[in-house]
Design a protein around this motif. Structure first.
Motif, PDB file in Angstrom:
ATOM      1  N   GLU A 309       1.747 -17.215  15.794  1.00 31.88           N
ATOM      2  CA  GLU A 309       2.465 -18.110  14.882  1.00 31.88           C
ATOM      3  C   GLU A 309       3.270 -19.174  15.613  1.00 31.88           C
ATOM      4  OE1 GLU A 309       5.187 -16.382  12.051  1.00 31.88           O
ATOM      5  OE2 GLU A 309       3.585 -15.071  11.320  1.00 31.88           O
ATOM      6  N   PHE A 310       3.919 -18.775  16.698  1.00 31.71           N
ATOM      7  CA  PHE A 310       4.865 -19.658  17.395  1.00 31.71           C
ATOM      8  C   PHE A 310       4.308 -20.238  18.688  1.00 31.71           C
ATOM      9  CE2 PHE A 310       8.549 -16.801  15.653  1.00 31.71           C
ATOM     10  CZ  PHE A 310       8.346 -17.327  14.383  1.00 31.71           C
ATOM     11  N   GLN A 311       3.103 -19.809  19.057  1.00 36.08           N
ATOM     12  CA  GLN A 311       2.513 -20.217  20.337  1.00 36.08           C
ATOM     13  C   GLN A 311       3.417 -19.894  21.530  1.00 36.08           C
ATOM     14  OE1 GLN A 311       1.855 -23.001  17.770  1.00 36.08           O
ATOM     15  NE2 GLN A 311       0.195 -21.546  17.444  1.00 36.08           N
ATOM     16  N   LEU A 312       4.141 -18.792  21.442  1.00 41.38           N
ATOM     17  CA  LEU A 312       4.959 -18.392  22.592  1.00 41.38           C
ATOM     18  C   LEU A 312       4.043 -17.898  23.706  1.00 41.38           C
ATOM     19  CD1 LEU A 312       8.094 -16.368  21.445  1.00 41.38           C
ATOM     20  CD2 LEU A 312       7.800 -18.833  21.721  1.00 41.38           C
ATOM     21  N   ALA A 313       4.457 -18.151  24.949  1.00 45.81           N
ATOM     22  CA  ALA A 313       3.720 -17.589  26.086  1.00 45.81           C
ATOM     23  C   ALA A 313       3.869 -16.070  26.036  1.00 45.81           C
ATOM     24  CB  ALA A 313       4.286 -18.127  27.385  1.00 45.81           C
ATOM     25  N   GLU A 314       2.818 -15.363  26.480  1.00 44.01           N
ATOM     26  CA  GLU A 314       2.839 -13.896  26.425  1.00 44.01           C
ATOM     27  C   GLU A 314       4.064 -13.331  27.141  1.00 44.01           C
ATOM     28  OE1 GLU A 314      -0.716 -11.973  27.809  1.00 44.01           O
ATOM     29  OE2 GLU A 314       0.076  -9.980  27.377  1.00 44.01           O
ATOM     30  N   LEU A 336      15.905 -20.668  11.769  1.00 42.02           N
ATOM     31  CA  LEU A 336      16.920 -21.644  11.372  1.00 42.02           C
ATOM     32  C   LEU A 336      16.649 -23.045  11.928  1.00 42.02           C
ATOM     33  CD1 LEU A 336      20.142 -19.485  11.776  1.00 42.02           C
ATOM     34  CD2 LEU A 336      19.293 -20.469   9.637  1.00 42.02           C
ATOM     35  N   CYS A 337      16.178 -23.126  13.165  1.00 40.49           N
ATOM     36  CA  CYS A 337      15.985 -24.463  13.745  1.00 40.49           C
ATOM     37  C   CYS A 337      14.545 -24.931  13.640  1.00 40.49           C
ATOM     38  CB  CYS A 337      16.466 -24.514  15.196  1.00 40.49           C
ATOM     39  SG  CYS A 337      15.489 -23.518  16.330  1.00 40.49           S
ATOM     40  N   GLY A 338      13.635 -24.011  13.297  1.00 40.73           N
ATOM     41  CA  GLY A 338      12.231 -24.402  13.164  1.00 40.73           C
ATOM     42  C   GLY A 338      11.580 -24.779  14.484  1.00 40.73           C
ATOM     43  N   GLN A 339      12.199 -24.375  15.600  1.00 40.31           N
ATOM     44  CA  GLN A 339      11.663 -24.699  16.931  1.00 40.31           C
ATOM     45  C   GLN A 339      11.611 -23.427  17.764  1.00 40.31           C
ATOM     46  OE1 GLN A 339      11.096 -27.891  18.108  1.00 40.31           O
ATOM     47  NE2 GLN A 339      12.199 -29.237  16.714  1.00 40.31           N
ATOM     48  N   PRO A 340      10.670 -22.533  17.456  1.00 42.52           N
ATOM     49  CA  PRO A 340      10.659 -21.226  18.122  1.00 42.52           C
ATOM     50  C   PRO A 340      10.608 -21.295  19.651  1.00 42.52           C
ATOM     51  CG  PRO A 340       9.031 -21.328  16.364  1.00 42.52           C
ATOM     52  CD  PRO A 340       9.572 -22.702  16.503  1.00 42.52           C
ATOM     53  N   LYS A 341       9.763 -22.201  20.165  1.00 44.63           N
ATOM     54  CA  LYS A 341       9.620 -22.260  21.627  1.00 44.63           C
ATOM     55  C   LYS A 341      10.930 -22.649  22.292  1.00 44.63           C
ATOM     56  CE  LYS A 341       4.875 -23.156  22.822  1.00 44.63           C
ATOM     57  NZ  LYS A 341       3.911 -24.157  23.289  1.00 44.63           N
ATOM     58  N   VAL A 372      22.839 -20.944  18.334  1.00 51.80           N
ATOM     59  CA  VAL A 372      21.691 -21.291  19.170  1.00 51.80           C
ATOM     60  C   VAL A 372      20.780 -22.277  18.422  1.00 51.80           C
ATOM     61  CG1 VAL A 372      19.551 -20.387  20.160  1.00 51.80           C
ATOM     62  CG2 VAL A 372      21.733 -19.241  20.618  1.00 51.80           C
ATOM     63  N   ALA A 373      20.587 -22.034  17.138  1.00 56.46           N
ATOM     64  CA  ALA A 373      19.735 -22.923  16.342  1.00 56.46           C
ATOM     65  C   ALA A 373      20.307 -24.342  16.337  1.00 56.46           C
ATOM     66  CB  ALA A 373      19.621 -22.385  14.912  1.00 56.46           C
ATOM     67  N   GLU A 374      21.618 -24.448  16.156  1.00 55.19           N
ATOM     68  CA  GLU A 374      22.240 -25.777  16.120  1.00 55.19           C
ATOM     69  C   GLU A 374      22.152 -26.465  17.483  1.00 55.19           C
ATOM     70  OE1 GLU A 374      25.792 -26.350  13.592  1.00 55.19           O
ATOM     71  OE2 GLU A 374      26.714 -27.199  15.386  1.00 55.19           O
ATOM     72  N   LEU A 375      22.306 -25.662  18.536  1.00 51.53           N
ATOM     73  CA  LEU A 375      22.207 -26.216  19.887  1.00 51.53           C
ATOM     74  C   LEU A 375      20.817 -26.801  20.125  1.00 51.53           C
ATOM     75  CD1 LEU A 375      24.077 -26.305  22.461  1.00 51.53           C
ATOM     76  CD2 LEU A 375      22.670 -24.420  23.325  1.00 51.53           C
ATOM     77  N   VAL A 376      19.799 -26.065  19.703  1.00 55.55           N
ATOM     78  CA  VAL A 376      18.421 -26.551  19.854  1.00 55.55           C
ATOM     79  C   VAL A 376      18.259 -27.870  19.102  1.00 55.55           C
ATOM     80  CG1 VAL A 376      16.010 -26.081  19.236  1.00 55.55           C
ATOM     81  CG2 VAL A 376      17.417 -24.270  20.254  1.00 55.55           C
ATOM     82  N   THR A 377      18.787 -27.924  17.890  1.00 51.63           N
ATOM     83  CA  THR A 377      18.671 -29.136  17.084  1.00 51.63           C
ATOM     84  C   THR A 377      19.386 -30.318  17.753  1.00 51.63           C
ATOM     85  OG1 THR A 377      18.656 -27.718  15.136  1.00 51.63           O
ATOM     86  CG2 THR A 377      19.011 -30.057  14.749  1.00 51.63           C
ATOM     87  N   LEU A 378      20.551 -30.063  18.315  1.00 50.11           N
ATOM     88  CA  LEU A 378      21.302 -31.134  18.981  1.00 50.11           C
ATOM     89  C   LEU A 378      20.534 -31.696  20.180  1.00 50.11           C
ATOM     90  CD1 LEU A 378      24.931 -29.648  18.952  1.00 50.11           C
ATOM     91  CD2 LEU A 378      24.118 -31.637  17.661  1.00 50.11           C
ATOM     92  N   MET A 379      19.891 -30.811  20.917  1.00 50.72           N
ATOM     93  CA  MET A 379      19.097 -31.258  22.072  1.00 50.72           C
ATOM     94  C   MET A 379      17.879 -32.028  21.596  1.00 50.72           C
ATOM     95  SD  MET A 379      19.076 -28.378  25.033  1.00 50.72           S
ATOM     96  CE  MET A 379      18.928 -26.897  24.094  1.00 50.72           C
TER      97      MET A 379
END
Ligand code: ADP
Ligand code: MG
Ligand code: ZN
Length: 476
Positions: A309-314, A336-341, A372-379
């Motif tokens: 779903e998120f294309q995370l590395a194994e 929350l941020c919609g940016q799993p990676k 953490v979600a907000e931090l990702v969004t700010l970046m």
């Protein structure tokens, strides 16, 4: 390479998080006043009858399903007879010939290699109380609050070959019991205890050597160190032409050594026999179907889902599921941020660095997934650079503050304004004429020097992409 190969099998005791004890209705809780959760049954009074806690059977069966084991729909409790002051019945109620569960397995990955570890059996049993030795006193006390609380014992095949494999196996089991919600898994409180059986054999030989059983291993680190010590000790014994004695050894974490505790007793010493007070444990098809249908998502499945779903590395997915508290934190932040990676990067990088440095308990972090979600969004929006994010992260760990508010309060918003950045670039170039000449003469590696100077000039707040553009423009 050593001339010997280590052979290791683990016996893991997991305290089940049921509301009441295994055979009576006393509360199954930790840390209460001594001897307050005690009744006639769990204190071994004559004439009482045990009544099996059905929830414990469900929890044990859920674990059995998680390791793809066979569940015996008819199993039997047996008395394991021995004397210990904290066990007033003078026998432990356990399972012997007919355990609840047999023939399971669990896959571990060590150094990139997958390996299947066999699980011989899982059986149910009741725990003993606790002897307390008050400092400076000549007497000991007995607390029976823990007496009669439910345990499962998970016995592995002797399939493990190193301390690393043993720890990988244990961590995986631990993540499983916590994800299943059948135990809090607290190792320090003794809710997840491990005995390690260790032997050596000459490489190439099939027959196992004589084993010792190591006790008192109350952290993953101690399991690792105790097994390593024991392998080295047995190697010395064998190299000296002597024989390893089959015995139980106690691990001393302060000295990092194992000490002989007692010679190992054999099963026949315990005079096991079926407990005449307890009917065989029968599990119906309906119960099995219902438990299977409501089994929580296990770490392995979670990992696969995140990779798809998120294309995370194994590797990242594996690190995140290893600790159920971190897994839940990640899932919330990602949602929350919609940016799993990106959320994964922040958690495995900044957050785990702080957790490891301060040895924090991941189950009770002050920082919330929202931060953490907000931090990702700010970046992501370019409001702050990754560097600013890393700078403020230690303060976010303390909780009670959101990154957006903190960035504003400290005036850390990233500057992307070309006018301000152009001015800073021109100032840096004017101040470093020799470097400018060298750069134009071909020493292009100096670009990082200029970037650093401009960043310093702008107190780390300049948008790196815009700085690079400006430098290219003026140096070009
Ligand atoms: P107990 O220790 O109660 O006598 P078992 O005989 O069932 O119980 O063995 C306990 C554990 O010891 C198991 O995990 C098994 O894999 C492991 N084991 C058995 N033989 C060896 C050996 N020679 N070397 C290392 N581990 C062993
Ligand atoms: Mg044993
Ligand atoms: Zn009781």
């Amino acid at each position: 390479m050593s001339a010997y190969e280590a052979v290791i099998g683990l016996e893991v005791h997991v305290h089940l998080a049921t509301a009441s004890k295994l055979f009576c209705s006393c509360p199954n809780s930790f840390g209460d006043e001594p001897n307050t959760n005690v009744c006639e049954v769990c204190s071994g009074m004559p004439g009482v009858l045990p009544v099996l806690n059905r929830k414990a059977v469900e929890f044990a069966s859920r674990m059995a399903m998680a390791i793809d084991a066979t569940i015996n729909q008819r199993s039997q409790f047996a008395r394991k007879n021995y004397f210990y002051p904290d066990m007033p019945k003078d026998y432990q109620i356990s399972q012997f010939e007919l355990p609840l569960c047999e023939h399971g397995h669990l896959d571990i990955t060590v150094n990139g290699k997958k390996k299947r570890i066999g699980i011989t059996r899982i059986h149910m049993e009741d725990d003993a109380g606790k002897n307390i030795h008050p400092a400076g006193e000549k007497h000991s006390c007995v607390d029976l609050n823990r007496a009669g609380t439910p345990l499962i014992e998970i016995v592995s095949e002797p399939d493990l070959r190193s301390a690393e494999e043993a720890v990988a196996y244990l961590k995986k089991l631990h993540a499983m019991v916590v994800s299943l919600g059948i135990s809090n898994g607290n190792m320090e409180e003794g809710c997840f205890r491990c005995d390690a059986n260790v032997s050596l054999r000459p490489r190439g030989q099939e027959k196992f050597g004589t084993r010792t059983e190591l006790k008192n291993l109350n952290s993953f680190r101690n399991v690792q160190r105790a097994i390593e010590f024991e392998i080295a000790r047995q190697t010395d014994v064998l190299d000296d032409g002597e024989k390893v004695i089959q015995e139980t050894r106690l691990y001393d974490a302060n000295k990092n050594i194992t000490l002989s505790m007692r010679s190992k007793e054999d099963a026949q010493d315990y005079r096991y026999f079926p407990d005449p007070d307890l009917l065989p444990v029968v599990i119906t098809d309906e119960e099995l179907a219902q438990w299977a249908a409501t089994q929580p998502e296990l770490p392995e499945a979670k990992m696969q889902r995140w990779m798809e779903e998120f294309q995370l590395a194994e590797e990242h997915a594996e690190q995140l599921v290893a600790d159920p508290a971190v897994a839940a934190f990640f899932e919330k932040a990602a949602q929350l941020c919609g940016q799993p990676k990106k959320a994964a990067n922040v958690i495995l990088g900044m957050l785990m660095r702080e957790v490891n440095a301060a040895q924090l308990d991941t189950a009770s972090l002050a920082i919330q997934p929202e931060a953490v979600a907000e931090l990702v969004t700010l970046m992501e929006k370019g409001t702050i650079s990754a560097k600013i994010a890393a700078d403020i992260f230690p303060d976010l760990m303390k909780g009670g503050v959101m990154p957006g508010a903190l960035v504003k309060e400290r005036g850390l918003v990233q500057v992307s304004d070309t006018g301000a950045i152009d001015a800073a670039v021109q100032k840096v170039l004017a101040a470093n004429p020799a470097e400018v000449e060298a750069y134009r003469g071909g020493k292009t590696k100096l670009i990082s020097f200029f970037v650093g100077q401009v960043m310093r000039e702008m107190r780390g707040k300049a948008n790196p992409a815009v700085v690079n553009e400006a430098l290219a423009k003026f140096l070009g």
